[in-house]
Scaffold this active site. Structure first.
Site, mmCIF file in Angstrom:
data_model
loop_
_atom_site.group_PDB
_atom_site.id
_atom_site.type_symbol
_atom_site.label_atom_id
_atom_site.label_comp_id
_atom_site.label_asym_id
_atom_site.label_seq_id
_atom_site.Cartn_x
_atom_site.Cartn_y
_atom_site.Cartn_z
ATOM 1 N N ARG A 45 0.735 -1.312 -0.204
ATOM 2 C CA ARG A 45 0.198 -0.059 -0.263
ATOM 3 C C ARG A 45 0.869 1.650 -0.307
ATOM 4 O O ARG A 45 2.279 1.068 0.763
ATOM 5 C CB ARG A 45 -0.891 0.144 1.376
ATOM 6 C CG ARG A 45 -1.662 1.137 1.242
ATOM 7 C CD ARG A 45 -2.831 1.175 2.479
ATOM 8 N NE ARG A 45 -3.512 2.498 2.212
ATOM 9 C CZ ARG A 45 -4.034 2.655 3.639
ATOM 10 N NH1 ARG A 45 -4.118 2.246 4.512
ATOM 11 N NH2 ARG A 45 -4.986 3.350 3.195
ATOM 12 N N HIS A 46 0.337 2.301 -0.503
ATOM 13 C CA HIS A 46 1.009 3.742 -0.451
ATOM 14 C C HIS A 46 1.502 3.832 0.921
ATOM 15 O O HIS A 46 0.499 3.212 1.772
ATOM 16 C CB HIS A 46 0.092 4.518 -1.100
ATOM 17 C CG HIS A 46 -0.433 4.894 -1.459
ATOM 18 N ND1 HIS A 46 -1.017 5.361 0.308
ATOM 19 C CD2 HIS A 46 -2.052 3.997 -1.529
ATOM 20 C CE1 HIS A 46 -2.380 5.218 0.433
ATOM 21 N NE2 HIS A 46 -3.597 4.979 -0.544
ATOM 22 N N ARG A 49 -1.162 9.861 3.180
ATOM 23 C CA ARG A 49 -1.439 10.643 2.148
ATOM 24 C C ARG A 49 -2.216 11.529 2.808
ATOM 25 O O ARG A 49 -2.815 12.021 4.341
ATOM 26 C CB ARG A 49 -2.448 9.867 0.675
ATOM 27 C CG ARG A 49 -3.690 9.033 1.584
ATOM 28 C CD ARG A 49 -4.129 8.802 0.762
ATOM 29 N NE ARG A 49 -5.524 7.963 1.124
ATOM 30 C CZ ARG A 49 -6.235 8.124 1.615
ATOM 31 N NH1 ARG A 49 -6.907 8.912 1.919
ATOM 32 N NH2 ARG A 49 -6.966 7.319 1.527
ATOM 33 N N ARG A 114 0.424 8.920 -5.801
ATOM 34 C CA ARG A 114 0.339 8.874 -4.746
ATOM 35 C C ARG A 114 1.136 7.030 -4.536
ATOM 36 O O ARG A 114 2.265 6.821 -3.953
ATOM 37 C CB ARG A 114 -0.797 8.140 -3.197
ATOM 38 C CG ARG A 114 -1.946 7.499 -4.296
ATOM 39 C CD ARG A 114 -2.663 7.864 -2.742
ATOM 40 N NE ARG A 114 -4.138 7.617 -2.994
ATOM 41 C CZ ARG A 114 -5.551 7.549 -3.738
ATOM 42 N NH1 ARG A 114 -4.620 8.903 -4.350
ATOM 43 N NH2 ARG A 114 -6.640 7.428 -3.404
ATOM 44 N N ASP A 288 -4.796 -0.191 -0.011
ATOM 45 C CA ASP A 288 -5.396 -1.258 0.841
ATOM 46 C C ASP A 288 -6.469 -1.695 0.874
ATOM 47 O O ASP A 288 -6.673 -2.914 0.630
ATOM 48 C CB ASP A 288 -5.466 -0.529 2.242
ATOM 49 C CG ASP A 288 -7.407 0.878 1.606
ATOM 50 O OD1 ASP A 288 -7.171 1.197 0.513
ATOM 51 O OD2 ASP A 288 -8.270 1.237 2.931
#
Length: 372
Positions: A45-46, A49, A114, A288
């Site tokens: 996952r990034h 943010r 992102r 996610d």
């Protein structure tokens, strides 16, 4: 008596020999070691943010004042999180992948700033240039290609390509969940509607509000007083339930989790058959839901919701002439990866068994079944 004991001893010895022979592979494969590693696939996952959207009464919706980098963008903390993840992966696989080679590494990302920036930060830590790769001694970084497709064409990492069949089925699931909600649930929606200025009627309406509040809090903002009775405790489970609703049944799992499982399984099969001899690492930068969809498609339902920087690692090992899959998970950058068992599969999971138990979810044909 001595003769009888000798016979008994012989029988006992024979039984032990048979047991050792039958369990030899099991004992052997339970000790998967680095030198048996053949291929690694990582889905992450990034990082942290900014909010994706604001609610009507949001005190922090002045973007120029509070979010000058824009909505849904990777923050500096988020960059550090993924840089740290890259460092963890470098330490874990520094012998297996000592440096970046174009033929050995493939990086894919969903089509969002992102996720693209997150995997860029990860790569900076995982593959700093060494020796002949150094092109600027003041900047120990090297550019590494990251591949992506437009969000409206993505059927794998962040499945946003048009799929009417999926959304029709999801609407049924959401309707069923709503019909079974309690008076307390309805009261929560009413409370949120009053204070947010938005119409909150379902778990996914609530999820958008929860996400905004969570990212504002994570970015250091003090939330309004009205949130105290409901955030995070009363909202968190409902928000997570929305995320789970996208893979609530086998039909939805095929559309939302199947393509990613199919992608990784295909790479492992290709490696086991000698078609991609040079490949050592596949990296996938997502969200996610990307992680949740894969876990659920594998029938793994007992897991901690993936936080920013969470990741799944799939390892392909070869022992003698057989291939095995090991799966690791970390729900947060701050948490060390731990092994997950794949349901309905031996430990570790033989590749052929994994292909067999995932045949249904991997069989989705997006281009035809989405429009049936």
């Amino acid at each position: 008596m001595v003769e009888l004991l000798n016979k008994d001893e012989k029988v006992f010895s024979l039984i032990i020999t048979i047991m050792i022979y039958m369990s030899r592979d099991t004992i052997f494969v339970h000790s998967l070691k680095p030198d048996s590693l053949q291929l690694v696939a990582v889905l992450h996952r990034h990082g942290l943010r900014t909010p994706i959207q604001h609610y009507e009464n949001d005190p922090y919706k002045d973007q120029e004042k509070y979010w000058p980098i824009g909505l849904g963008q990777l923050t500096n903390k988020g960059k550090k999180q993924l840089y740290n993840l890259g460092g963890q992966l470098r330490n874990k696989y520094k012998t297996f992948i000592p440096k970046y080679y174009a033929n050995s590494v493939r990086v894919n990302s969903s089509d969002f700033d992102r996720t693209l920036m997150s995997v860029g930060a990860l790569l900076a830590a995982m593959f700093p240039p060494i020796r002949e790769q150094i092109w600027n001694f003041k900047l120990l970084w090297q550019p590494i290609p990251i591949y992506s497709v437009p969000a409206t064409q993505d059927m794998v990492i962040s499945p946003l390509a048009p799929c009417p069949s999926f959304w029709t089925e999801h609407k049924k699931v959401l309707s069923e969940i709503t019909s079974n909600e309690t008076p307390e649930d309805k009261e929560l929606y009413k409370y949120l509607t009053k204070y947010t200025g938005e119409s909150i009627n379902t778990i996914c309406d609530l999820q958008y509000i929860y996400d905004t509040l969570l990212t504002e809090e994570r970015n250091g903002f003090i939330l309004p007083k009205w949130t105290i009775p409901v955030f995070p405790d009363r909202m968190k489970d409902k928000s997570n339930l929305c995320a789970l609703s996208y893979t609530a049944n086998d039909i939805l799992k095929r559309f939302y989790g199947g393509p990613m499982v199919k992608e990784i399984s295909h790479q492992f099969k290709e490696k086991s058959e000698g078609h991609i001899k040079d490949k050592k690492l596949f990296l996938y930068s997502g969200h996610d839901l990307s992680i949740i969809n894969v876990l659920r498609a594998l029938d793994i339902n007992d897991f901690i919701h993936p936080d920013f920087g969470a990741s799944i690692i799939f390892e392909l090992h070869q022992l003698q002439k057989k291939y095995y899959v090991k799966m690791l998970y970390s729900h947060s950058v701050e948490v060390e990866h731990y092994e997950l068992d794949i349901p309905k599969c031996a430990i570790p999971c033989p590749l052929d068994e994994l292909l067999s138990i995932t045949e249904y979810v991997r069989s989705v044909d997006w281009s035809t079944q989405c429009f049936e």
